[in-house]
Design an enzyme around this catalytic site. Structure first.
Site, PDB file in Angstrom:
ATOM      1  N   GLY A  68      56.428  67.848  65.892  1.00  0.00           N
ATOM      2  CA  GLY A  68      56.633  67.318  67.051  1.00  0.00           C
ATOM      3  C   GLY A  68      57.582  66.801  67.561  1.00  0.00           C
ATOM      4  O   GLY A  68      58.676  66.939  66.930  1.00  0.00           O
TER       5      GLY A  68
ATOM      6  N   PHE B 160      63.676  60.395  69.753  1.00  0.00           N
ATOM      7  CA  PHE B 160      65.125  60.797  69.273  1.00  0.00           C
ATOM      8  C   PHE B 160      65.373  62.073  68.964  1.00  0.00           C
ATOM      9  O   PHE B 160      66.622  62.524  68.703  1.00  0.00           O
ATOM     10  CB  PHE B 160      65.257  59.866  67.818  1.00  0.00           C
ATOM     11  CG  PHE B 160      65.282  58.471  68.220  1.00  0.00           C
ATOM     12  CD1 PHE B 160      66.036  57.989  68.998  1.00  0.00           C
ATOM     13  CD2 PHE B 160      64.613  57.558  67.256  1.00  0.00           C
ATOM     14  CE1 PHE B 160      65.983  56.444  69.434  1.00  0.00           C
ATOM     15  CE2 PHE B 160      64.476  56.205  67.696  1.00  0.00           C
ATOM     16  CZ  PHE B 160      65.248  55.798  68.674  1.00  0.00           C
TER      17      PHE B 160
ATOM     18  N   HIS C 284      63.319  65.748  66.998  1.00  0.00           N
ATOM     19  CA  HIS C 284      62.404  66.824  66.925  1.00  0.00           C
ATOM     20  C   HIS C 284      61.928  66.232  65.300  1.00  0.00           C
ATOM     21  O   HIS C 284      62.739  65.787  64.364  1.00  0.00           O
ATOM     22  CB  HIS C 284      62.377  68.189  66.714  1.00  0.00           C
ATOM     23  CG  HIS C 284      62.891  68.522  68.324  1.00  0.00           C
ATOM     24  ND1 HIS C 284      63.579  69.555  68.673  1.00  0.00           N
ATOM     25  CD2 HIS C 284      62.613  67.896  69.440  1.00  0.00           C
ATOM     26  CE1 HIS C 284      63.804  69.643  69.917  1.00  0.00           C
ATOM     27  NE2 HIS C 284      63.102  68.644  70.346  1.00  0.00           N
TER      28      HIS C 284
ATOM     29  N   LYS D   2      62.540  64.458  60.285  1.00  0.00           N
ATOM     30  CA  LYS D   2      63.198  64.162  61.732  1.00  0.00           C
ATOM     31  C   LYS D   2      64.494  64.318  62.015  1.00  0.00           C
ATOM     32  O   LYS D   2      65.455  63.880  61.246  1.00  0.00           O
ATOM     33  CB  LYS D   2      62.899  62.475  61.872  1.00  0.00           C
ATOM     34  CG  LYS D   2      63.017  62.248  63.382  1.00  0.00           C
ATOM     35  CD  LYS D   2      62.668  60.573  63.455  1.00  0.00           C
ATOM     36  CE  LYS D   2      61.251  60.341  63.419  1.00  0.00           C
ATOM     37  NZ  LYS D   2      60.913  59.039  63.869  1.00  0.00           N
TER      38      LYS D   2
ATOM     39  N   ASP E  26      53.865  48.320  67.582  1.00  0.00           N
ATOM     40  CA  ASP E  26      53.387  49.586  68.574  1.00  0.00           C
ATOM     41  C   ASP E  26      52.326  50.300  67.978  1.00  0.00           C
ATOM     42  O   ASP E  26      52.180  51.393  67.622  1.00  0.00           O
ATOM     43  CB  ASP E  26      54.633  50.522  68.637  1.00  0.00           C
ATOM     44  CG  ASP E  26      54.232  51.568  69.677  1.00  0.00           C
ATOM     45  OD1 ASP E  26      53.546  51.240  70.567  1.00  0.00           O
ATOM     46  OD2 ASP E  26      55.240  52.412  69.878  1.00  0.00           O
TER      47      ASP E  26
HETATM   48  N1  LIG Z   1      55.765  61.849  58.623  1.00  0.00           N
HETATM   49  C1  LIG Z   1      55.333  62.449  59.399  1.00  0.00           C
HETATM   50  N2  LIG Z   1      54.487  63.520  59.017  1.00  0.00           N
HETATM   51  C2  LIG Z   1      53.657  64.454  59.875  1.00  0.00           C
HETATM   52  N3  LIG Z   1      54.078  64.649  60.996  1.00  0.00           N
HETATM   53  C3  LIG Z   1      54.988  63.690  61.654  1.00  0.00           C
HETATM   54  C4  LIG Z   1      55.562  62.543  60.967  1.00  0.00           C
HETATM   55  N4  LIG Z   1      56.351  61.918  61.604  1.00  0.00           N
HETATM   56  C5  LIG Z   1      56.221  62.275  62.632  1.00  0.00           C
HETATM   57  N5  LIG Z   1      55.444  63.474  62.908  1.00  0.00           N
HETATM   58  C6  LIG Z   1      55.087  64.129  63.926  1.00  0.00           C
HETATM   59  O1  LIG Z   1      56.102  64.337  64.828  1.00  0.00           O
HETATM   60  C7  LIG Z   1      55.828  63.647  66.047  1.00  0.00           C
HETATM   61  C8  LIG Z   1      56.906  63.034  66.666  1.00  0.00           C
HETATM   62  O2  LIG Z   1      57.268  61.838  65.883  1.00  0.00           O
HETATM   63  P1  LIG Z   1      58.431  60.827  65.948  1.00  0.00           P
HETATM   64  O3  LIG Z   1      58.361  59.679  65.209  1.00  0.00           O
HETATM   65  O4  LIG Z   1      59.554  61.409  66.156  1.00  0.00           O
HETATM   66  O5  LIG Z   1      57.961  60.479  67.457  1.00  0.00           O
HETATM   67  P2  LIG Z   1      57.136  59.322  67.694  1.00  0.00           P
HETATM   68  O6  LIG Z   1      56.762  58.262  66.704  1.00  0.00           O
HETATM   69  O7  LIG Z   1      55.740  59.943  67.887  1.00  0.00           O
HETATM   70  O8  LIG Z   1      57.373  58.517  69.020  1.00  0.00           O
HETATM   71  P3  LIG Z   1      58.797  57.827  69.043  1.00  0.00           P
HETATM   72  O9  LIG Z   1      59.387  57.917  67.940  1.00  0.00           O
HETATM   73  O10 LIG Z   1      59.569  58.575  70.074  1.00  0.00           O
HETATM   74  O11 LIG Z   1      58.548  56.701  69.611  1.00  0.00           O
HETATM   75  C9  LIG Z   1      54.764  62.778  65.725  1.00  0.00           C
HETATM   76  O12 LIG Z   1      54.109  62.586  66.913  1.00  0.00           O
HETATM   77  C10 LIG Z   1      53.829  63.515  64.674  1.00  0.00           C
HETATM   78  O13 LIG Z   1      53.115  64.386  65.186  1.00  0.00           O
END
Ligand SMILES: Nc1ncnc2c1ncn2[C@@H]1O[C@H](COP(=O)(O)OP(=O)(O)OP(=O)(O)O)[C@@H](O)[C@H]1O
Length: 907
Positions: free
Chosen positions: A420, A424, A426, A442, A538
């Site tokens: 996803g 910040f 991917h 990340k 959040d």
């Molecule tokens: N620990 C994880 N395990 C599995 N998938 C994850 C994990 N962290 C994030 N993701 C996937 O990646 C996507 C992006 O995560 P990320 O934390 O970068 O953004 P977010 O938390 O959804 O939004 P933001 O950080 O922009 O507020 C998530 O929506 C999720 O689908």
């Protein structure tokens, strides 16, 4: 639509107009003048951009998002109910030419640039490394230093204000609106091309290139706005809460327009803009990108909303393509991160407090404090252990000037498929070729092109700093981080099921058993978090990840904050539809209680696929939340316990809301079972519970248990009530502590997760047969699969009249321990309204002399007064009898509340 639902609305127009005007004033005050906005724009980081998860996209969104056509935007803005089912999307792949291999073993994009880059290595959380922090208070204190307040606008004014420099006097957010747009609204676009105004803003910030050896030319293609693609609509001081998805699949909230069409737009006096257009908020740090789906974190607002509001026509959702889109790397969120983030953020890295590590000066240059670096760690231990993780894996000694003396981490993590996208950067699956284990990587590109990047970087560091201090089975575990070239890699526990939002979009609303289980786990995580005086701010489906076993974990701590007081001005952070009234009104209140409100919204989200007030546009919804006394419609199909739980959470007076610890004792969750699939019993029949459907099983030690042994101990602590008294063949380490049943919405093809009240009538596709689930890459975000229009549902409307009754009495410290006790006959009335009294939290089991009779599968009279609910439960529980091996959880501690005969049963 809504006015008709709220019976009182018609006769109060004048009053509402007056209150709305007042509300407008409030919003306008929050949205400062343009000049102020300019000054503060750095805080408006685009933290909440669309984190479009490839796995959460559907073909429809793919089609739609790729077209800038307004018509298609209109299509995207259709009701959730109109959304089509998800279609599998091609898995994200790494462009062979864009991926290279670093000496660390991590495949990273090969950049044509030849910037001077540095590597630094951030150690994993390791309690032993917490220097001088001998008690929780100190540790918590450390959290304060890492907090980033939404006043980041002011933060940006000087290094002293940075989150890493320590808390402010009150550690309270005050003036700056930081908001992310709900995925359910059309609030904002993430990864959108910048508007002209945005570009101008950026132009003015061009000089803000930061140090860290990673100078990125502002003329980099990544920074070039796509100005020719579509016109942008700029809205000044309009109240910033408009968002629009650039993809229907994206976050549900991102597109109120998408969901409700024009009627919603006109609903709001503040609303202006194209009905079909995706909009974004510039200057608002956290407007989500419409295109991002579930991620949606992005519905959250964070950062400075003070600036102008720009509505951008949506551009295609970048996640439509598994390959990185130019748009993704252009002025997107990830491109705004400063390279300065490459310091050892992890407070445990060198025992230095986070606040000492990074300073952001006025000129935008990071002032990194020379900190002692963690010693060289070469260990053969699991990379997931605290003694050897991605961040602490073999590395060379680091000097304070690591940016000048790049370290050479020998990381074995290889970047896999895209999970996803966030604000910040991917998120990828990370695979450790040495251990064979996985994590979530990340990847954040560190840029320094504008002030917002600094704010974003600060928030990112805050998230790391906070996460690194948290260990709880219901909180995504932070493993470590490191920087390679201009990329910061943050290693997190991999939660493969995706977010609850994604699950809802893909499978529709959850059945009550799943809701109970998820809610209980969320509460457990919140109770732990709140015990550390940290507020998440959040909470919503998009920020809660689920694993295939039905376990959910809180994620996205970018807005989390350690608080020092219980009553201080609240920053305007959160996601509009989940945002507590006191946050919207910027009033004082119990900060921790904002999470409880959001939890209530999340429960509604799980029950309906949409958060409350999702029929309104962002600003209109906020008006409803902040300025009315109405409660959202609560689905009729929920049990009385569920309704009561929601009403308790959604009390407008935060003081009236129960704490997370108290809510854990609510019958709605106290009787919840962990929707955890288990292996077939390996023990003999003598270990099986004679009751049908209830069996004691032994679950093989999972990889997660191996990764973080401390988790188990923590879990034992946090879930002490679940500790099973070992039987002849059962050990503490092997015995599941929770009743488990295969009703995970992501892990079970069983239909019970879909109650008869699940109107969409679709059977949840088997995760086994669903490549979408398996790959995690094909969620149909766009259409609101399985979503049910509110008007198709039976509702009861509750007018909030100052709470539902007496407040629950504070519980002992034990009470935040989550309970995994099997179904008991707790009467929801005990937890409701004025009847909430001493027996409200009474032993749910005592007096229940035959717990077997209370096993799963047996409707609880009184709890389920609704015939459908009874039927639903009966069906579900019958399925459980057939399929589930229940792990009995017994509390054998001093505070055991289980009847003796029950304990004896296993001894
Ligand atoms: N620990 C994880 N395990 C599995 N998938 C994850 C994990 N962290 C994030 N993701 C996937 O990646 C996507 C992006 O995560 P990320 O934390 O970068 O953004 P977010 O938390 O959804 O939004 P933001 O950080 O922009 O507020 C998530 O929506 C999720 O689908």
């Amino acid at each position: 639509m809504m006015p008709s639902l709220w019976g009182k609305s018609s006769g109060k127009d004048a009053k509402k107009r007056a209150s709305k005007e007042s509300f407008i004033d409030i919003l306008h005050r929050k949205f400062k003048t343009p000049s102020e906005a300019k000054l503060n724009s750095r805080s408006g980081g685009s933290r909440r951009h669309c984190n479009d998860s490839v796995s959460e996209r559907g073909s429809l969104a793919q089609d739609v998002c790729r077209s800038p056509s307004p018509l298609k935007h209109v299509a995207r803005c259709q009701s959730f109910a109109d959304r089509s089912h998800a279609q599998p999307l091609p898995l994200p792949g790494l462009h062979p030419k864009s991926v290279g291999r670093t000496d660390s073993g991590i495949s990273v994009p090969i950049k044509p640039r030849s910037e001077k880059c540095t590597k630094s290595f951030l150690p994993l959380p390791r309690p032993a490394c917490i220097r001088s922090k001998t008690n929780q208070a100190e540790i918590d204190g450390g959290l304060i230093t890492t907090s980033v307040s939404s006043e980041s606008s002011s933060d940006s004014d000087g290094p002293a204000d940075t989150c890493l420099n320590g808390p402010r006097a009150t550690d309270c957010d005050t003036s700056v609106i930081t908001t992310t747009c709900s995925p359910y609204s059309s609030m904002a676009l993430k990864d959108q091309k910048p508007s002209i105004s945005q570009m101008n803003l950026r132009e003015s910030r061009k000089p803000a290139n930061l140090a860290y050896g990673c100078h990125i030319s502002p003329t980099s293609p990544k920074h070039r706005p796509l100005i020719n693609q579509s016109p942008n609509l700029q809205i000044l001081h309009s109240g910033a809460f408009c968002s629009a998805p650039d993809s229907s699949m994206s976050s549900p909230s991102r597109s109120p327009l998408r969901a409700f069409g024009t009627e919603q737009v006109v609903n709001s006096a503040f609303w202006c803009g194209k009905h079909y257009a995706d909009v974004t908020l510039l200057g608002s740090g956290h407007c989500s990108s419409p295109g991002s789906g579930h991620n949606s974190g992005h519905n959250s607002m964070g950062g400075d909303m003070s600036g102008q509001v720009f509505w951008l026509q949506s551009r295609g959702s970048p996640e439509n393509s598994p390959l990185p889109s130019p748009r993704m790397t252009s002025p997107g969120p990830s491109s705004r991160i400063h390279s300065g983030a490459v310091t050892p953020i992890h407070p445990r890295a060198g025992g230095a407090s986070t606040e000492q590590q990074i300073n952001w000066s006025d000129d935008g240059k990071q002032q990194s404090h020379r900190l002692p670096l963690p010693p060289v760690t070469i260990s053969n231990a699991s990379p997931f252990s605290h003694t050897n993780s991605a961040a602490t894996s073999p590395s060379v000694p680091r000097s304070p000037g690591r940016s000048e003396a790049p370290v050479g981490p020998v990381s074995h993590w290889k970047k896999g498929k895209l999970l996803g996208r966030g604000t910040f950067g991917h998120v990828y699956v990370g695979f450790n070729s040495e251990s064979g284990e996985m994590c979530a990587m990340k990847e954040v590109t560190l840029f320094s092109d504008d002030a917002k990047s600094k704010e974003s970087a600060k928030q990112l560091m805050q998230e790391i700093a906070l996460l690194s201090r948290l260990q709880h089975p219901n909180i995504v575990q932070y493993y470590g981080s490191e920087t390679i070239d201009d990329k910061l890699y943050i290693y997190l526990e991999y939660v493969s099921g995706g977010s609850i939002y994604k699950i809802l979009q893909e499978y529709g609303q959850l059945g009550e058993l799943a809701i109970r289980s998820y809610t209980q786990q969320i509460l457990s995580g919140l109770a732990y978090l709140h015990a550390k005086n940290t507020v998440h701010r959040d909470i919503k489906g998009a920020n809660i990840l689920a694993d295939p076993n039905g376990r959910v974990k809180l994620a996205d701590f970018g807005m989390a904050k350690h608080i020092t007081g219980q009553s201080c001005p609240l920053s305007f952070k959160g996601s509009p539809y989940w945002m507590a009234p006191e946050v919207i009104k910027n009033s004082s209140g119990s900060n921790l209680a904002v999470d409880i409100w959001s939890l209530g919204c999340t429960v509604l989200e799980m029950a309906t696929t949409k958060p409350p007030w999702s029929q309104y546009e962002g600003v209109a919804a906020m008006f409803k939340i902040g300025n009315s006394k109405e409660l959202p419609a609560i689905p009729e199909h929920l049990s009385d316990d569920g309704k009561d739980f929601i009403r308790l959470c959604l009390q407008r007076n935060p003081v009236h809301r129960p704490t997370a610890a108290q809510l854990l004792e609510h019958p709605f969750v106290k009787s919840a079972v962990l929707l955890e699939r288990v292996e077939r019993p390996v023990s003999g029949p003598e270990l099986l519970d004679p009751s049908p459907g209830v069996a004691v099983t032994v679950r093989p030690v999972g990889i997660s248990q191996l990764r973080n042994p401390s988790f188990d101990s923590e879990r034992l602590t946090m879930h002490s009530s679940r500790i099973t008294k070992p039987g002849p063949l059962i050990s503490d380490t092997l015995v599941p502590r929770n009743i488990s049943c295969p009703v995970s919405p992501i892990g079970s093809p069983l239909p019970q997760a879909r109650s008869p009240q699940n109107y969409n009538g679709r059977m949840s596709p088997s995760p086994i047969s669903s490549p979408k689930t398996a790959s995690g890459s094909c969620t149909p975000l766009s259409g609101g699969v399985g979503s049910i229009p509110l008007h198709h549902m039976k509702h009861k409307f509750y007018l909030h009249e100052g709470g539902v009754g007496n407040l629950p009495k504070p519980l002992s410290s034990r009470t935040y321990i989550s309970s995994g006790i099997p179904y008991h006959e707790a009467n929801s009335e005990n937890f409701r309204g004025s009847q909430m009294s001493s027996h409200m939290f009474s032993d749910p089991v005592s007096g229940n002399d035959n717990i077997r009779g209370k096993q799963i599968g047996r409707p609880i009279p009184g709890n389920l007064i609704n015939g459908k609910s009874v039927l639903n439960d009966r069906v579900s529980r019958q399925l459980l009898r057939d399929r589930v091996k229940v792990n009995l959880s017994l509390d054998v501690g001093p505070s055991s509340r289980l009847p003796n005969h029950y304990n004896n049963k296993l001894t």
